[in-house]
Every structure is written in structure tokens, then in C-alpha cells.
Design a protein around this motif. Structure first.
Motif, PDB file in Angstrom:
ATOM      1  N   TYR A 120      -6.468   8.661   3.895  1.00  0.00           N
ATOM      2  CA  TYR A 120      -6.883   8.429   5.283  1.00  0.00           C
ATOM      3  C   TYR A 120      -7.198   6.961   5.531  1.00  0.00           C
ATOM      4  O   TYR A 120      -6.743   6.372   6.516  1.00  0.00           O
ATOM      5  N   THR A 121      -7.976   6.344   4.645  1.00  0.00           N
ATOM      6  CA  THR A 121      -8.360   4.954   4.882  1.00  0.00           C
ATOM      7  C   THR A 121      -7.146   4.027   4.867  1.00  0.00           C
ATOM      8  O   THR A 121      -7.118   3.034   5.585  1.00  0.00           O
ATOM      9  N   GLN A 122      -6.106   4.371   4.079  1.00  0.00           N
ATOM     10  CA  GLN A 122      -4.893   3.548   4.119  1.00  0.00           C
ATOM     11  C   GLN A 122      -4.200   3.701   5.471  1.00  0.00           C
ATOM     12  O   GLN A 122      -3.721   2.725   6.039  1.00  0.00           O
ATOM     13  N   VAL A 123      -4.156   4.908   6.004  1.00  0.00           N
ATOM     14  CA  VAL A 123      -3.531   5.128   7.314  1.00  0.00           C
ATOM     15  C   VAL A 123      -4.196   4.266   8.382  1.00  0.00           C
ATOM     16  O   VAL A 123      -3.517   3.684   9.235  1.00  0.00           O
ATOM     17  N   VAL A 124      -5.525   4.159   8.343  1.00  0.00           N
ATOM     18  CA  VAL A 124      -6.256   3.447   9.402  1.00  0.00           C
ATOM     19  C   VAL A 124      -6.671   2.027   8.997  1.00  0.00           C
ATOM     20  O   VAL A 124      -7.425   1.385   9.730  1.00  0.00           O
ATOM     21  N   TRP A 125      -6.186   1.531   7.877  1.00  0.00           N
ATOM     22  CA  TRP A 125      -6.582   0.201   7.411  1.00  0.00           C
ATOM     23  C   TRP A 125      -6.166  -0.849   8.433  1.00  0.00           C
ATOM     24  O   TRP A 125      -4.986  -1.000   8.741  1.00  0.00           O
ATOM     25  N   ARG A 126      -7.137  -1.569   8.979  1.00  0.00           N
ATOM     26  CA  ARG A 126      -6.918  -2.516  10.079  1.00  0.00           C
ATOM     27  C   ARG A 126      -5.801  -3.527   9.792  1.00  0.00           C
ATOM     28  O   ARG A 126      -4.970  -3.798  10.635  1.00  0.00           O
ATOM     29  N   GLU A 127      -5.787  -4.094   8.606  1.00  0.00           N
ATOM     30  CA  GLU A 127      -4.812  -5.143   8.296  1.00  0.00           C
ATOM     31  C   GLU A 127      -3.422  -4.612   7.957  1.00  0.00           C
ATOM     32  O   GLU A 127      -2.462  -5.370   7.939  1.00  0.00           O
ATOM     33  N   SER A 128      -3.300  -3.340   7.642  1.00  0.00           N
ATOM     34  CA  SER A 128      -1.984  -2.754   7.352  1.00  0.00           C
ATOM     35  C   SER A 128      -1.302  -2.451   8.686  1.00  0.00           C
ATOM     36  O   SER A 128      -1.584  -1.440   9.324  1.00  0.00           O
ATOM     37  N   VAL A 129      -0.433  -3.346   9.112  1.00  0.00           N
ATOM     38  CA  VAL A 129       0.141  -3.241  10.457  1.00  0.00           C
ATOM     39  C   VAL A 129       1.639  -2.921  10.460  1.00  0.00           C
ATOM     40  O   VAL A 129       2.237  -2.785  11.521  1.00  0.00           O
ATOM     41  N   GLN A 130       2.222  -2.804   9.276  1.00  0.00           N
ATOM     42  CA  GLN A 130       3.636  -2.433   9.182  1.00  0.00           C
ATOM     43  C   GLN A 130       3.774  -1.278   8.208  1.00  0.00           C
ATOM     44  O   GLN A 130       3.085  -1.243   7.177  1.00  0.00           O
ATOM     45  N   ILE A 131       4.669  -0.342   8.549  1.00  0.00           N
ATOM     46  CA  ILE A 131       4.914   0.797   7.667  1.00  0.00           C
ATOM     47  C   ILE A 131       6.411   1.011   7.513  1.00  0.00           C
ATOM     48  O   ILE A 131       7.213   0.591   8.350  1.00  0.00           O
ATOM     49  N   GLY A 132       6.758   1.673   6.437  1.00  0.00           N
ATOM     50  CA  GLY A 132       8.102   2.172   6.197  1.00  0.00           C
ATOM     51  C   GLY A 132       7.958   3.419   5.357  1.00  0.00           C
ATOM     52  O   GLY A 132       7.204   3.417   4.376  1.00  0.00           O
ATOM     53  N   CYS A 133       8.610   4.477   5.739  1.00  0.00           N
ATOM     54  CA  CYS A 133       8.423   5.763   5.068  1.00  0.00           C
ATOM     55  C   CYS A 133       9.771   6.404   4.758  1.00  0.00           C
ATOM     56  O   CYS A 133      10.789   6.045   5.348  1.00  0.00           O
ATOM     57  N   TRP A 183      -8.874  -2.072  -0.260  1.00  0.00           N
ATOM     58  CA  TRP A 183      -9.467  -3.046  -1.182  1.00  0.00           C
ATOM     59  C   TRP A 183     -10.925  -2.676  -1.421  1.00  0.00           C
ATOM     60  O   TRP A 183     -11.687  -2.476  -0.479  1.00  0.00           O
ATOM     61  N   GLU A 184     -11.294  -2.576  -2.669  1.00  0.00           N
ATOM     62  CA  GLU A 184     -12.656  -2.185  -3.039  1.00  0.00           C
ATOM     63  C   GLU A 184     -13.674  -3.121  -2.398  1.00  0.00           C
ATOM     64  O   GLU A 184     -13.514  -4.354  -2.423  1.00  0.00           O
ATOM     65  N   GLY A 212       0.864  -1.168   0.000  1.00  0.00           N
ATOM     66  CA  GLY A 212       0.000   0.000   0.000  1.00  0.00           C
ATOM     67  C   GLY A 212       0.903   1.221   0.000  1.00  0.00           C
ATOM     68  O   GLY A 212       2.081   1.134   0.359  1.00  0.00           O
ATOM     69  N   GLU A 213       0.337   2.368  -0.370  1.00  0.00           N
ATOM     70  CA  GLU A 213       1.224   3.523  -0.542  1.00  0.00           C
ATOM     71  C   GLU A 213       0.462   4.829  -0.399  1.00  0.00           C
ATOM     72  O   GLU A 213      -0.637   4.977  -0.930  1.00  0.00           O
ATOM     73  N   ASN A 214       1.059   5.773   0.302  1.00  0.00           N
ATOM     74  CA  ASN A 214       0.586   7.144   0.354  1.00  0.00           C
ATOM     75  C   ASN A 214       1.746   8.041  -0.046  1.00  0.00           C
ATOM     76  O   ASN A 214       2.887   7.818   0.382  1.00  0.00           O
ATOM     77  N   LEU A 215       1.443   9.063  -0.842  1.00  0.00           N
ATOM     78  CA  LEU A 215       2.446  10.014  -1.324  1.00  0.00           C
ATOM     79  C   LEU A 215       2.007  11.423  -0.983  1.00  0.00           C
ATOM     80  O   LEU A 215       0.809  11.727  -0.953  1.00  0.00           O
ATOM     81  N   ALA A 216       2.994  12.299  -0.766  1.00  0.00           N
ATOM     82  CA  ALA A 216       2.704  13.712  -0.530  1.00  0.00           C
ATOM     83  C   ALA A 216       3.940  14.526  -0.869  1.00  0.00           C
ATOM     84  O   ALA A 216       5.051  13.996  -0.893  1.00  0.00           O
ATOM     85  N   LYS A 217       3.729  15.818  -1.107  1.00  0.00           N
ATOM     86  CA  LYS A 217       4.868  16.707  -1.274  1.00  0.00           C
ATOM     87  C   LYS A 217       4.510  18.081  -0.730  1.00  0.00           C
ATOM     88  O   LYS A 217       3.339  18.461  -0.662  1.00  0.00           O
ATOM     89  N   GLY A 218       5.547  18.793  -0.313  1.00  0.00           N
ATOM     90  CA  GLY A 218       5.374  20.129   0.244  1.00  0.00           C
ATOM     91  C   GLY A 218       6.491  21.030  -0.225  1.00  0.00           C
ATOM     92  O   GLY A 218       7.580  20.563  -0.576  1.00  0.00           O
ATOM     93  N   SER A 219       6.243  22.315  -0.202  1.00  0.00           N
ATOM     94  CA  SER A 219       7.151  23.268  -0.840  1.00  0.00           C
ATOM     95  C   SER A 219       8.280  23.794   0.028  1.00  0.00           C
ATOM     96  O   SER A 219       9.141  24.505  -0.481  1.00  0.00           O
ATOM     97  N   ASN A 220       8.300  23.482   1.314  1.00  0.00           N
ATOM     98  CA  ASN A 220       9.417  23.996   2.114  1.00  0.00           C
ATOM     99  C   ASN A 220       9.887  22.975   3.136  1.00  0.00           C
ATOM    100  O   ASN A 220       9.241  21.957   3.349  1.00  0.00           O
ATOM    101  N   SER A 221      11.008  23.273   3.766  1.00  0.00           N
ATOM    102  CA  SER A 221      11.641  22.311   4.672  1.00  0.00           C
ATOM    103  C   SER A 221      10.787  21.999   5.893  1.00  0.00           C
ATOM    104  O   SER A 221      11.020  20.998   6.561  1.00  0.00           O
TER     105      SER A 221
END
Length: 161
Positions: A120-133, A155-156, A77-86
Motif C-alpha cells: 500500500y505505501t508503495q502505491v501511495v508513495w509521494r515521490e513515486s510518480v511513474q509506473i509500468g506494470c 525508504w525506511e 520500486g516494485e509490487n508483486l501479486a498472483k491470483g489463481s484464475n483469469s
């Protein structure tokens, strides 16, 4: 004349203002910023996974030249974001994804008002229990953040919690 101790303190304060901070970009920062909204909906915690973090870092490195919010279409699973400053940190990115919560309607398991809520739903997805960012600065000066999730969510036809 300024005492040597006051001079040293002023130098330290000046350095802390000038040197960019890595605060809010540590593995624990990412975990904490995910676990707070997960706890709000009664979902278990996530833990940090170095394999996912390496995957995220490798993909973020590929985006340095264009900073494009293009998914990797990898096995996670994947979430992406970008921002313009440090000031745009990993925690800022997670907070941006969590800010979609008002647009998620649990009853219909859908986003409302034509708004985005799948980050948001990926962040709180019950079965997604490991992350790496990972977070990188793009050649444009923007900052790019990716979080990878295992197992993947969104998952739809399935509810996140």
C-alpha cells in the motif's frame, strides 16, 4: 425460426462470454487504480512509463515458469501479486495492495497488528510518480502481476505522504 439479426446478436453475446477479456489490464487501468487511492491521501497522480512497463514485462516473463513472488531487486520500486484464475487482473492486484491501507498507521509510520502494509505505501508513495506494470499467465495456470515504480519508495524512516 430465429431471424438472422437475432442469430447474429446471440453469436456476439456467446463470443463475449467465451473470449477472455483484457479489461482491467491496460496501462490506463493500472494508472487509474493507482491514482484513486493516491487522491484519497492527497498525493499527486502517477503516469505510465514505457521503460518501466518493459522492465516489468521482462521480469514477469522470467517468472512464467514458477510464478514466484520473488523481487527482481532492480532499480525500481516494485509490487508483486498472483491470483489463481483469469479474473485476477492488474486492477485486482492493485486493489489487493490498496486493501492493506487499514494496517498502515501514519502516526507511527508503521504496519500494525503484524500485518503487511508496504505494498500500500508503495502505491501511495509521494515521490513515486511513474509506473509500468505487466501481467502474465504462468505455466501453472496462475496469473502474475508486477508494477514497477520510479523513483522507488518505501525508504525506511520516511513517510509515504
Amino acid at each position: 425460426m430465429i431471424s438472422p439479426i437475432i442469430s447474429l446478436i446471440l453469436s456476439f453475446v456467446a463470443l463475449t462470454i467465451i473470449i477472455p477479456s483484457s479489461a482491467q489490464n491496460s496501462a490506463q487501468d493500472y494508472v487509474n487504480s493507482h491514482n484513486t487511492p493516491r487522491g484519497q491521501v492527497g498525493v499527486g497522480t502517477v503516469t505510465w512509463n514505457t521503460t518501466l512497463a518493459t522492465y516489468a514485462q521482462n521480469y514477469a516473463n522470467q517468472r512464467i515458469t514458477d510464478c514466484a513472488l520473488t523481487h527482481s531487486y532492480g532499480p525500481y520500486g516494485e509490487n508483486l501479486a498472483k491470483g489463481s484464475n483469469s479474473a485476477f487482473s492488474g486492477v485486482s492486484a492493485v486493489n489487493m495492495w490498496v486493501a492493506e491501507k487499514p494496517y498502515y498507521d501514519y502516526t507511527t509510520n508503521s504496519c500494525t497488528g503484524g500485518k503487511q502494509c508496504l505494498h500500500y505505501t508503495q502505491v501511495v508513495w509521494r515521490e513515486s510518480v511513474q509506473i509500468g506494470c505487466a501481467r502474465v499467465q504462468c505455466t501453472s495456470g496462475w496469473y502474475y502481476v508486477i508494477c514497477s515504480y520510479a523513483p522507488p519508495g518505501n525508504w525506511e524512516g520516511e513517510w509515504p505522504y
